[in-house]
Design an enzyme around this catalytic site. Structure first.
Site, mmCIF file in Angstrom:
data_model
loop_
_atom_site.group_PDB
_atom_site.id
_atom_site.type_symbol
_atom_site.label_atom_id
_atom_site.label_comp_id
_atom_site.label_asym_id
_atom_site.label_seq_id
_atom_site.Cartn_x
_atom_site.Cartn_y
_atom_site.Cartn_z
ATOM 1 N N TYR A 31 34.190 42.983 37.790
ATOM 2 C CA TYR A 31 34.431 43.079 39.241
ATOM 3 C C TYR A 31 33.118 43.051 40.026
ATOM 4 O O TYR A 31 32.973 42.280 40.983
ATOM 5 C CB TYR A 31 35.199 44.372 39.535
ATOM 6 C CG TYR A 31 35.610 44.533 40.980
ATOM 7 C CD1 TYR A 31 36.708 43.846 41.494
ATOM 8 C CD2 TYR A 31 34.909 45.380 41.838
ATOM 9 C CE1 TYR A 31 37.080 44.004 42.824
ATOM 10 C CE2 TYR A 31 35.278 45.540 43.165
ATOM 11 C CZ TYR A 31 36.372 44.842 43.653
ATOM 12 O OH TYR A 31 36.735 44.992 44.976
ATOM 13 N N SER B 296 32.507 43.404 48.565
ATOM 14 C CA SER B 296 32.675 44.826 48.278
ATOM 15 C C SER B 296 31.293 45.460 48.292
ATOM 16 O O SER B 296 30.289 44.778 48.071
ATOM 17 C CB SER B 296 33.293 45.001 46.888
ATOM 18 O OG SER B 296 33.255 46.355 46.491
HETATM 19 N N1 LIG Z 1 40.543 48.681 47.997
HETATM 20 C C1 LIG Z 1 39.223 48.814 47.877
HETATM 21 O O1 LIG Z 1 38.694 49.901 47.631
HETATM 22 C C2 LIG Z 1 38.346 47.623 48.055
HETATM 23 C C3 LIG Z 1 36.971 47.838 48.234
HETATM 24 C C4 LIG Z 1 36.135 46.754 48.393
HETATM 25 C C5 LIG Z 1 36.652 45.473 48.376
HETATM 26 N N2 LIG Z 1 37.978 45.287 48.200
HETATM 27 C C6 LIG Z 1 38.466 43.915 48.187
HETATM 28 O O2 LIG Z 1 39.406 43.761 49.221
HETATM 29 C C7 LIG Z 1 40.331 42.721 48.870
HETATM 30 C C8 LIG Z 1 41.744 43.220 49.060
HETATM 31 O O3 LIG Z 1 41.979 44.268 48.133
HETATM 32 P P1 LIG Z 1 43.049 45.437 48.365
HETATM 33 O O4 LIG Z 1 42.377 46.697 48.050
HETATM 34 O O5 LIG Z 1 43.753 45.263 49.652
HETATM 35 O O6 LIG Z 1 44.027 45.169 47.134
HETATM 36 P P2 LIG Z 1 45.542 44.694 47.061
HETATM 37 O O7 LIG Z 1 45.871 44.640 45.615
HETATM 38 O O8 LIG Z 1 46.391 45.521 47.961
HETATM 39 O O9 LIG Z 1 45.457 43.250 47.685
HETATM 40 C C9 LIG Z 1 44.948 42.155 46.980
HETATM 41 C C10 LIG Z 1 45.720 40.954 47.406
HETATM 42 O O10 LIG Z 1 45.280 39.810 46.678
HETATM 43 C C11 LIG Z 1 46.424 39.149 46.165
HETATM 44 N N3 LIG Z 1 46.114 38.428 44.949
HETATM 45 C C12 LIG Z 1 45.854 38.980 43.736
HETATM 46 N N4 LIG Z 1 45.696 38.016 42.819
HETATM 47 C C13 LIG Z 1 45.869 36.837 43.454
HETATM 48 C C14 LIG Z 1 45.845 35.483 43.034
HETATM 49 N N5 LIG Z 1 45.628 35.140 41.755
HETATM 50 N N6 LIG Z 1 46.052 34.518 43.964
HETATM 51 C C15 LIG Z 1 46.288 34.844 45.253
HETATM 52 N N7 LIG Z 1 46.352 36.122 45.702
HETATM 53 C C16 LIG Z 1 46.134 37.090 44.813
HETATM 54 C C17 LIG Z 1 47.412 40.274 45.906
HETATM 55 O O11 LIG Z 1 48.735 39.810 45.752
HETATM 56 C C18 LIG Z 1 47.216 41.146 47.110
HETATM 57 O O12 LIG Z 1 47.940 40.719 48.216
HETATM 58 C C19 LIG Z 1 39.980 42.320 47.436
HETATM 59 O O13 LIG Z 1 39.165 41.172 47.447
HETATM 60 C C20 LIG Z 1 39.214 43.530 46.932
HETATM 61 O O14 LIG Z 1 38.340 43.204 45.880
HETATM 62 C C21 LIG Z 1 38.849 46.328 48.043
#
Ligand SMILES: NC(=O)c1ccc[n+]([C@@H]2O[C@H](COP(=O)([O-])OP(=O)(O)OC[C@H]3O[C@@H](n4cnc5c(N)ncnc54)[C@H](O)[C@@H]3O)[C@@H](O)[C@H]2O)c1
Length: 256
Positions: free
Chosen positions: A161, A148
């Site tokens: 986080y 991130s």
């Molecule tokens: N959305 C943002 O703004 C953003 C920004 C930077 C980084 N990210 C990163 O991108 C990645 C995806 O996030 P997103 O925004 O698509 O969120 P999201 O909640 O849509 O997706 C996260 C996924 O991880 C899975 N997950 C959660 N806990 C888990 C566990 N214990 N075991 C296995 N799977 C698990 C969830 O079921 C989901 O499919 C994450 O690592 C997040 O930190 C997101």
């Protein structure tokens, strides 16, 4: 021809957290780039996982749905074994699964801290370790960690986080150095705020939304599709000499 391939034809990819948000877009993008895809998701989201796998098969590629609850080591071992049994190898691992529990630092409990670090850092590490063992046997591979921008800058309500994602950024460097002799490249992608279920509550807060937008020179938050090009690139032959890097997809946040 001087342009190296950005395709993944004939490769096998494993994507964690592939049932929603950024992970879903990544699973579909690596399939569009030519890969067969094993997609992992927590057991209670198997319906969403099945829909992603159907979409991958519509693209003409094989898809393998896998239940995975990070950081459970038995789940990790079972998921990796199932991919190897089905496809014989893993060429690309995308560690996308992640969680956030937004809270002021003064209110973070031990359970909050462990809940975030266990998934985002411990789970990511042991999944990567297990997959790397098979990549060493098959001659190498590409690992892309979804970190991130919050791995390199701080933000409100994100003590655990941001710590977890900073850990991912530096773990990426360590593994890149250790596994370079095995022809395993380890890189990360650092998105800015992307509209997904994870961030919906932050976007619903008008004050936070304005604050975020004021920090992004390109003037908008991201969509999951904004992240996938960086992931496919780092997984592809075009990035063969890149390892240990975190590619920020941040609209200029960290340049400001
Ligand atoms: N959305 C943002 O703004 C953003 C920004 C930077 C980084 N990210 C990163 O991108 C990645 C995806 O996030 P997103 O925004 O698509 O969120 P999201 O909640 O849509 O997706 C996260 C996924 O991880 C899975 N997950 C959660 N806990 C888990 C566990 N214990 N075991 C296995 N799977 C698990 C969830 O079921 C989901 O499919 C994450 O690592 C997040 O930190 C997101």
């Amino acid at each position: 021809m001087v342009l190296p391939s950005m395709r993944l034809d004939g490769k096998v990819a494993l994507v964690t957290g592939g049932g929603s948000g950024i992970g879903r877009a990544i699973a579909l993008a690596v399939a569009e780039a030519g890969a067969d895809v094993a997609v992992c998701e927590v057991p209670h989201k198997i319906g969403a996982l099945d829909r992603v796998c159907e979409a991958i098969e519509h693209l003409g590629h094989r898809a393998l749905p896998l239940a995975l609850q990070l950081p459970n080591l038995a789940d990790i071992d079972a998921a990796v074994s199932r991919v190897l049994d089905a496809y014989g190898r893993i060429d690309v691992l995308v560690n996308n699964a992640g969680v956030n529990i937004p809270k002021d630092a003064l209110d973070v409990t031990e359970a909050d801290w462990d809940g975030v670090l266990d998934v985002n850092l411990k789970g990511l590490f042991f999944m990567t370790q297990r997959v790397a063992r098979s990549m060493i046997e098959t001659g190498g591979g590409k690992i892309v960690n979804i970190a991130s921008q919050n791995g390199v800058v701080g933000y409100y309500k994100r003590a655990a986080y941001c710590s977890s994602k900073a850990g991912v950024v530096n773990l990426t460097r360590v593994l890149a150095v250790e596994w370079a002799p095995h022809r395993i490249a380890v890189n990360a992608v650092g998105p800015t705020f992307i509209l997904t279920p994870l961030t919906q509550s932050t976007f619903d807060n008008a004050q936070l939304r304005e604050d975020m937008l004021s920090r992004i020179p390109l003037g908008r938050v991201g969509q999951p599709e904004d992240v996938v090009g960086a992931v496919v690139f780092l997984a592809s032959p075009a990035a063969d000499l890149i390892t240990g890097h975190t590619l920020l997809v941040d609209g200029g946040w960290t340049a400001l």
